[in-house]
Design an enzyme around this catalytic site. Structure first.
Site, mmCIF file in Angstrom:
data_model
loop_
_atom_site.group_PDB
_atom_site.id
_atom_site.type_symbol
_atom_site.label_atom_id
_atom_site.label_comp_id
_atom_site.label_asym_id
_atom_site.label_seq_id
_atom_site.Cartn_x
_atom_site.Cartn_y
_atom_site.Cartn_z
ATOM 1 N N ASP A 188 -0.997 13.724 -9.889
ATOM 2 C CA ASP A 188 -2.170 14.402 -9.653
ATOM 3 C C ASP A 188 -1.505 16.102 -10.077
ATOM 4 O O ASP A 188 -0.485 15.849 -9.608
ATOM 5 C CB ASP A 188 -3.691 14.346 -8.057
ATOM 6 C CG ASP A 188 -2.355 15.543 -6.658
ATOM 7 O OD1 ASP A 188 -1.721 15.190 -7.327
ATOM 8 O OD2 ASP A 188 -3.622 15.410 -6.067
ATOM 9 N N HIS A 189 -2.721 17.138 -9.827
ATOM 10 C CA HIS A 189 -1.939 18.306 -10.210
ATOM 11 C C HIS A 189 -1.372 18.979 -9.157
ATOM 12 O O HIS A 189 -0.229 19.632 -9.385
ATOM 13 C CB HIS A 189 -3.248 19.181 -10.434
ATOM 14 C CG HIS A 189 -4.196 19.266 -9.094
ATOM 15 N ND1 HIS A 189 -5.075 18.138 -8.827
ATOM 16 C CD2 HIS A 189 -4.283 20.238 -7.725
ATOM 17 C CE1 HIS A 189 -6.118 18.198 -7.803
ATOM 18 N NE2 HIS A 189 -5.286 19.338 -7.463
ATOM 19 N N CYS A 205 1.152 12.706 -4.765
ATOM 20 C CA CYS A 205 0.357 14.171 -4.965
ATOM 21 C C CYS A 205 0.375 14.893 -3.550
ATOM 22 O O CYS A 205 1.086 14.750 -2.989
ATOM 23 C CB CYS A 205 -0.862 13.388 -4.638
ATOM 24 S SG CYS A 205 -0.827 12.288 -3.001
ATOM 25 N N GLY A 206 0.048 15.667 -3.010
ATOM 26 C CA GLY A 206 -0.366 16.881 -2.224
ATOM 27 C C GLY A 206 0.229 16.257 -0.916
ATOM 28 O O GLY A 206 1.379 16.410 -0.066
ATOM 29 N N SER A 207 -0.172 15.327 -0.100
ATOM 30 C CA SER A 207 -0.161 14.760 0.512
ATOM 31 C C SER A 207 0.128 13.017 0.825
ATOM 32 O O SER A 207 0.849 12.881 1.882
ATOM 33 C CB SER A 207 -1.561 14.832 1.760
ATOM 34 O OG SER A 207 -1.946 13.497 1.061
ATOM 35 N N ASN A 218 -1.200 10.324 0.640
ATOM 36 C CA ASN A 218 -2.408 9.955 1.231
ATOM 37 C C ASN A 218 -3.821 9.155 0.121
ATOM 38 O O ASN A 218 -3.764 7.892 0.384
ATOM 39 C CB ASN A 218 -2.449 10.188 2.230
ATOM 40 C CG ASN A 218 -2.073 10.378 3.355
ATOM 41 O OD1 ASN A 218 -1.470 9.195 3.740
ATOM 42 N ND2 ASN A 218 -2.218 11.454 4.173
ATOM 43 N N HIS A 277 11.378 -4.605 4.253
ATOM 44 C CA HIS A 277 11.045 -5.335 5.492
ATOM 45 C C HIS A 277 9.453 -5.687 4.249
ATOM 46 O O HIS A 277 8.909 -6.500 5.076
ATOM 47 C CB HIS A 277 10.687 -4.535 6.487
ATOM 48 C CG HIS A 277 12.002 -4.213 6.959
ATOM 49 N ND1 HIS A 277 12.182 -3.841 7.992
ATOM 50 C CD2 HIS A 277 13.070 -4.943 7.333
ATOM 51 C CE1 HIS A 277 13.046 -4.098 8.837
ATOM 52 N NE2 HIS A 277 13.956 -4.287 7.921
ATOM 53 N N ASN A 278 8.755 -4.986 3.884
ATOM 54 C CA ASN A 278 7.197 -5.187 2.635
ATOM 55 C C ASN A 278 7.387 -5.372 2.008
ATOM 56 O O ASN A 278 6.277 -5.642 0.902
ATOM 57 C CB ASN A 278 6.805 -3.700 3.531
ATOM 58 C CG ASN A 278 6.935 -3.232 4.681
ATOM 59 O OD1 ASN A 278 7.464 -2.274 5.067
ATOM 60 N ND2 ASN A 278 6.617 -3.852 5.589
ATOM 61 N N ARG A 330 3.521 18.118 -1.020
ATOM 62 C CA ARG A 330 3.466 19.369 -0.115
ATOM 63 C C ARG A 330 4.447 19.835 0.551
ATOM 64 O O ARG A 330 4.258 20.543 1.473
ATOM 65 C CB ARG A 330 2.053 19.884 -0.399
ATOM 66 C CG ARG A 330 1.201 20.420 -1.653
ATOM 67 C CD ARG A 330 -0.334 20.217 -1.215
ATOM 68 N NE ARG A 330 -1.041 21.031 -2.694
ATOM 69 C CZ ARG A 330 -2.033 21.171 -2.799
ATOM 70 N NH1 ARG A 330 -3.114 19.869 -1.694
ATOM 71 N NH2 ARG A 330 -2.670 21.137 -3.710
ATOM 72 N N ARG A 390 12.720 -13.565 6.472
ATOM 73 C CA ARG A 390 10.999 -13.625 7.981
ATOM 74 C C ARG A 390 10.577 -12.617 7.767
ATOM 75 O O ARG A 390 9.471 -12.624 8.277
ATOM 76 C CB ARG A 390 11.983 -12.919 9.396
ATOM 77 C CG ARG A 390 12.523 -11.206 9.524
ATOM 78 C CD ARG A 390 12.613 -11.458 10.990
ATOM 79 N NE ARG A 390 13.516 -9.843 10.775
ATOM 80 C CZ ARG A 390 14.362 -9.722 10.746
ATOM 81 N NH1 ARG A 390 15.084 -9.495 9.762
ATOM 82 N NH2 ARG A 390 14.158 -7.716 11.013
#
Length: 144
Positions: free
Chosen positions: A10-11, A66-68, A70, A99-100, A110, A133
Site C-alpha cells: 500500500d502507500h 504496509c505500515g504495520s 497486519n 515450520h509453516n 513503519r 512433523r
C-alpha cells in the site's frame, strides 16, 4: 529460469516495495501488483491479485508491505491456499518457511529499517520447508 515472486504494497509500503523489488530483480522474476505511488490507497486492491497469483501458482512466493504488516497479512490469509506470515526479523521469516511452509510474508515498513526488510526477504526466499512433523500441521491449517 528465474523463480517468480509476487510483490505488492500500500502507500505506506511503497518505498520499501521499490527498494526490495530493485534488490531482487537480478535474481528473480518479480511481478509487481502495485501500488505504484505513495498516494493513499486501499491495500486489498493490490493484495488480493498478488495472493491469487501465488494461490494459482503463477508466482512461487509473495512479499507484501504496509505500515504495520497486519492489514496486508490479514487480507492475504483470506485466500484458502495462502499462508502469510508477519515478519519483523529474519529468524521469523526463516521459521515461517521451515515450520509453516509460508508462501507469503508481510513486512511492517513503519517499524523496521530498509536494510532489515531486505534481510528478511532474503532469508524468506532462501529458506525451504522442512516437511516431516510440520507437514501434518500445515495440512490442518486450511478450514473449509
Amino acid at each position: 529460469m528465474k523463480r517468480k515472486i509476487a510483490i505488492a504494497a500500500d502507500h505506506a509500503g511503497f518505498e520499501y516495495k521499490e527498494i526490495i523489488k530493485k534488490h531482487l530483480e537480478e535474481q528473480f522474476d518479480v511481478q509487481d501488483f502495485g501500488t505504484y505511488s505513495a498516494d493513499s490507497v486501499d491495500y486489498p486492491d493490490f493484495v488480493h491479485p498478488a495472493a491469487t497469483s501465488v494461490e494459482n501458482g503463477d508466482n512461487e512466493l509473495g512479499i507484501l508491505i504496509c505500515g504495520s504488516g497486519n492489514g496486508v497479512q490479514i487480507t492475504a490469509n483470506k485466500h484458502q491456499k495462502i499462508r502469510c506470515a508477519l515478519c519483523w526479523m529474519p529468524e521469523i521469516a526463516s521459521l515461517a518457511r521451515q515450520h509453516n511452509d509460508a508462501n507469503m510474508i508481510s513486512i511492517p515498513a513503519r517499524f523496521i529499517a530498509k536494510e532489515l526488510a531486505i534481510e528478511i526477504v532474503d532469508k524468506f526466499l532462501s529458506t525451504g520447508f522442512e516437511g516431516g512433523r510440520h507437514q501434518n500441521r500445515v495440512d490442518k491449517i486450511a478450514y473449509c
